[in-house]
Design an enzyme around this catalytic site. Structure first.
Site, PDB file in Angstrom:
ATOM      1  N   GLU A  25      -6.715   4.667   8.034  1.00 28.52           N
ATOM      2  CA  GLU A  25      -6.468   6.072   7.708  1.00 28.52           C
ATOM      3  C   GLU A  25      -7.688   6.703   7.039  1.00 28.52           C
ATOM      4  O   GLU A  25      -7.918   7.910   7.163  1.00 28.52           O
ATOM      5  CB  GLU A  25      -5.207   6.187   6.831  1.00 28.52           C
ATOM      6  CG  GLU A  25      -3.957   5.921   7.662  1.00 28.52           C
ATOM      7  CD  GLU A  25      -2.780   5.368   6.895  1.00 28.52           C
ATOM      8  OE1 GLU A  25      -2.794   5.365   5.654  1.00 28.52           O
ATOM      9  OE2 GLU A  25      -1.831   4.902   7.562  1.00 28.52           O
ATOM     10  N   HIS A  83      -9.416   1.115   5.139  1.00 29.54           N
ATOM     11  CA  HIS A  83      -8.133   1.325   5.834  1.00 29.54           C
ATOM     12  C   HIS A  83      -8.357   2.279   7.007  1.00 29.54           C
ATOM     13  O   HIS A  83      -9.162   3.216   6.912  1.00 29.54           O
ATOM     14  CB  HIS A  83      -7.100   1.904   4.861  1.00 29.54           C
ATOM     15  CG  HIS A  83      -5.706   1.855   5.405  1.00 29.54           C
ATOM     16  ND1 HIS A  83      -5.267   2.749   6.352  1.00 29.54           N
ATOM     17  CD2 HIS A  83      -4.698   1.000   5.183  1.00 29.54           C
ATOM     18  CE1 HIS A  83      -4.016   2.446   6.660  1.00 29.54           C
ATOM     19  NE2 HIS A  83      -3.638   1.392   5.974  1.00 29.54           N
ATOM     20  N   SER A  97       3.773  -1.956  10.345  1.00 33.10           N
ATOM     21  CA  SER A  97       5.208  -1.989  10.608  1.00 33.10           C
ATOM     22  C   SER A  97       5.886  -3.299  10.212  1.00 33.10           C
ATOM     23  O   SER A  97       6.850  -3.722  10.855  1.00 33.10           O
ATOM     24  CB  SER A  97       5.489  -1.667  12.086  1.00 33.10           C
ATOM     25  OG  SER A  97       5.091  -0.341  12.393  1.00 33.10           O
ATOM     26  N   GLY A 119       3.013  -1.131   4.231  1.00 34.73           N
ATOM     27  CA  GLY A 119       2.974   0.287   3.903  1.00 34.73           C
ATOM     28  C   GLY A 119       4.353   0.784   3.512  1.00 34.73           C
ATOM     29  O   GLY A 119       4.840   0.534   2.412  1.00 34.73           O
ATOM     30  N   GLY A 120       4.997   1.468   4.439  1.00 35.24           N
ATOM     31  CA  GLY A 120       6.284   2.125   4.174  1.00 35.24           C
ATOM     32  C   GLY A 120       7.304   1.269   3.435  1.00 35.24           C
ATOM     33  O   GLY A 120       7.937   1.732   2.474  1.00 35.24           O
ATOM     34  N   GLU A 128      -4.974  -4.802  10.740  1.00 37.62           N
ATOM     35  CA  GLU A 128      -3.985  -3.745  10.915  1.00 37.62           C
ATOM     36  C   GLU A 128      -4.279  -2.983  12.199  1.00 37.62           C
ATOM     37  O   GLU A 128      -5.104  -2.048  12.195  1.00 37.62           O
ATOM     38  CB  GLU A 128      -4.029  -2.776   9.730  1.00 37.62           C
ATOM     39  CG  GLU A 128      -3.705  -3.411   8.402  1.00 37.62           C
ATOM     40  CD  GLU A 128      -3.164  -2.400   7.398  1.00 37.62           C
ATOM     41  OE1 GLU A 128      -2.125  -2.694   6.800  1.00 37.62           O
ATOM     42  OE2 GLU A 128      -3.740  -1.315   7.244  1.00 37.62           O
ATOM     43  N   GLY A 175       2.920   2.348  10.858  1.00 36.82           N
ATOM     44  CA  GLY A 175       3.918   3.401  10.723  1.00 36.82           C
ATOM     45  C   GLY A 175       4.622   3.782  12.012  1.00 36.82           C
ATOM     46  O   GLY A 175       5.245   4.840  12.089  1.00 36.82           O
ATOM     47  N   ASN A 234       0.862  -1.186   0.000  1.00 38.01           N
ATOM     48  CA  ASN A 234       0.000   0.000   0.000  1.00 38.01           C
ATOM     49  C   ASN A 234       0.895   1.232   0.000  1.00 38.01           C
ATOM     50  O   ASN A 234       1.492   1.568   1.019  1.00 38.01           O
ATOM     51  CB  ASN A 234      -0.895  -0.041   1.262  1.00 38.01           C
ATOM     52  CG  ASN A 234      -1.752   1.205   1.400  1.00 38.01           C
ATOM     53  OD1 ASN A 234      -1.807   2.036   0.499  1.00 38.01           O
ATOM     54  ND2 ASN A 234      -2.421   1.324   2.538  1.00 38.01           N
ATOM     55  N   TRP A 235       0.971   1.875  -1.162  1.00 39.59           N
ATOM     56  CA  TRP A 235       1.868   3.040  -1.276  1.00 39.59           C
ATOM     57  C   TRP A 235       1.279   4.273  -0.604  1.00 39.59           C
ATOM     58  O   TRP A 235       1.955   5.288  -0.473  1.00 39.59           O
ATOM     59  CB  TRP A 235       2.156   3.328  -2.756  1.00 39.59           C
ATOM     60  CG  TRP A 235       3.117   2.345  -3.385  1.00 39.59           C
ATOM     61  CD1 TRP A 235       3.576   1.174  -2.826  1.00 39.59           C
ATOM     62  CD2 TRP A 235       3.734   2.443  -4.672  1.00 39.59           C
ATOM     63  NE1 TRP A 235       4.447   0.542  -3.691  1.00 39.59           N
ATOM     64  CE2 TRP A 235       4.562   1.307  -4.841  1.00 39.59           C
ATOM     65  CE3 TRP A 235       3.669   3.368  -5.710  1.00 39.59           C
ATOM     66  CZ2 TRP A 235       5.315   1.081  -5.996  1.00 39.59           C
ATOM     67  CZ3 TRP A 235       4.422   3.146  -6.872  1.00 39.59           C
ATOM     68  CH2 TRP A 235       5.235   2.018  -7.005  1.00 39.59           C
ATOM     69  N   LYS A 236       0.007   4.221  -0.237  1.00 33.12           N
ATOM     70  CA  LYS A 236      -0.665   5.370   0.387  1.00 33.12           C
ATOM     71  C   LYS A 236      -0.485   6.609  -0.503  1.00 33.12           C
ATOM     72  O   LYS A 236      -0.456   6.473  -1.716  1.00 33.12           O
ATOM     73  CB  LYS A 236      -0.158   5.572   1.816  1.00 33.12           C
ATOM     74  CG  LYS A 236      -0.253   4.262   2.624  1.00 33.12           C
ATOM     75  CD  LYS A 236       0.007   4.453   4.097  1.00 33.12           C
ATOM     76  CE  LYS A 236      -0.134   3.110   4.809  1.00 33.12           C
ATOM     77  NZ  LYS A 236       0.027   3.222   6.258  1.00 33.12           N
TER      78      LYS A 236
HETATM   79  P1  13P Z   1       3.244   0.500   7.602  1.00 38.33           P
HETATM   80  O1  13P Z   1       3.743  -0.813   6.984  1.00 38.33           O
HETATM   81  O2  13P Z   1       3.935   1.693   7.038  1.00 38.33           O
HETATM   82  O3  13P Z   1       3.204   0.417   9.077  1.00 38.33           O
HETATM   83  O4  13P Z   1       1.722   0.654   7.097  1.00 38.33           O
HETATM   84  C1  13P Z   1       0.862  -0.423   7.219  1.00 38.33           C
HETATM   85  C2  13P Z   1      -0.366  -0.105   6.477  1.00 38.33           C
HETATM   86  O5  13P Z   1      -1.132   0.759   6.887  1.00 38.33           O
HETATM   87  C3  13P Z   1      -0.633  -0.840   5.241  1.00 38.33           C
HETATM   88  O6  13P Z   1      -1.924  -0.620   4.776  1.00 38.33           O
END
Ligand code: 13P
Length: 252
Positions: free
Chosen positions: A101, A99, A214, A235-236, A169, A175, A12-14
């Site tokens: 977020e 998600h 994470s 994510g990251g 999640e 993050g 997920n590149w967000k």
């Molecule tokens: P991180 O891997 O950056 O913690 O993000 C997880 C995430 O929200 C994937 O959708």
């Protein structure tokens, strides 16, 4: 590691990625073609601005592409939104929904997530539906209850087999560098499988339940070997081909 179903590692590149990030997508396709992900299925979910360019890069490869959200309607006067049909038309096969977020930043409710999931399934997409508790909810002993409620209200009844993926999640792990213990993940994933087996009768055993929050190359082997973990939503670390493939490489 024995898996009931083919594991899935989705990135997920967000809200990250400019045109230069297309190089990472191309590198991921190359690494997957070389066997870097073993038996895992790999999906990249770029921001909407890069979706068609990433699908063009991934076409004919074993890397799938997903959107990060969709609207519940197929089309109409919804400025700034993107429909499931549009994602499908752009070459996506997956979409991330609910998600945390979006639940927090856009006040998305479980019912809205369910409507979006229905639209995604109707458009022929696979829906990765996210659930997870906040730190305060876990500290209060309410993690299972919160996730149980999210599952009950966000997952459409009668979803066809194999078209729903759940991503657990925990909000506090996203993050932050913090992750739940393997015991806590096993408990939650077992709970999700049981609840989903009731919600979608008979589908629990083959349901893919991803862990997200994470995940990085250093902790992937441990997190992905936990009972009932069928892959990761990253994510990251998915922004870098090297890190993303080091995670997926657990399945080699
Ligand atoms: P991180 O891997 O950056 O913690 O993000 C997880 C995430 O929200 C994937 O959708």
């Amino acid at each position: 590691m024995i898996h009931r179903t083919r594991p899935l590692v989705a990135g997920n590149w967000k809200m990250n990625g400019l045109r230069e990030s297309l190089n990472e997508a191309a590198s991921i396709c190359k690494a997957v073609a070389a066997g870097g992900a073993g038996k895992a299925e790999i999906v990249v979910c770029p921001p909407a601005t890069l979706l068609m360019a990433v699908t063009a890069i991934c076409e004919g490869t074993k890397v799938g592409v997903g959107g990060q959200d969709c609207h519940a309607e197929a089309s109409g006067a919804f400025t700034g939104d993107i429909s499931a049909e549009m994602l499908k038309d752009a070459g996506a096969t997956y979409v991330i929904l609910g998600h945390s977020e979006r639940r927090a930043g856009h006040h998305e409710t479980n019912e809205q997530v369910r409507a979006k999931a229905k639209a995604a399934l109707g458009a022929g997409l696979m829906a990765i539906i996210c659930v997870g508790e906040t730190r305060a909810e876990r500290d209060a002993g309410g993690a299972l209850a919160i996730v149980g409620k999210q599952l009950a209200s966000s997952i459409p009844d009668n979803s066809p087999p194999g078209r729903i993926v759940i991503a657990y999640e925990p909000v506090w792990a996203i993050g932050t560098g913090f992750t739940p213990t393997p015991q806590d993940i096993a408990e939650m994933h077992g709970f999700i499988r049981e609840r989903m087996n009731q919600h979608l009768p008979g589908q629990g055993a083959n349901l893919r339940i991803l862990y997200g929050g994470s995940v990085n190359p250093a902790n992937a082997a441990q997190l992905l070997s936990v009972e009932d973990v069928d892959g990761a939503l990253v994510g990251g670390a998915s922004l870098s081909c090297a890190e993303f493939m080091a995670i997926a490489g657990v399945y080699r």
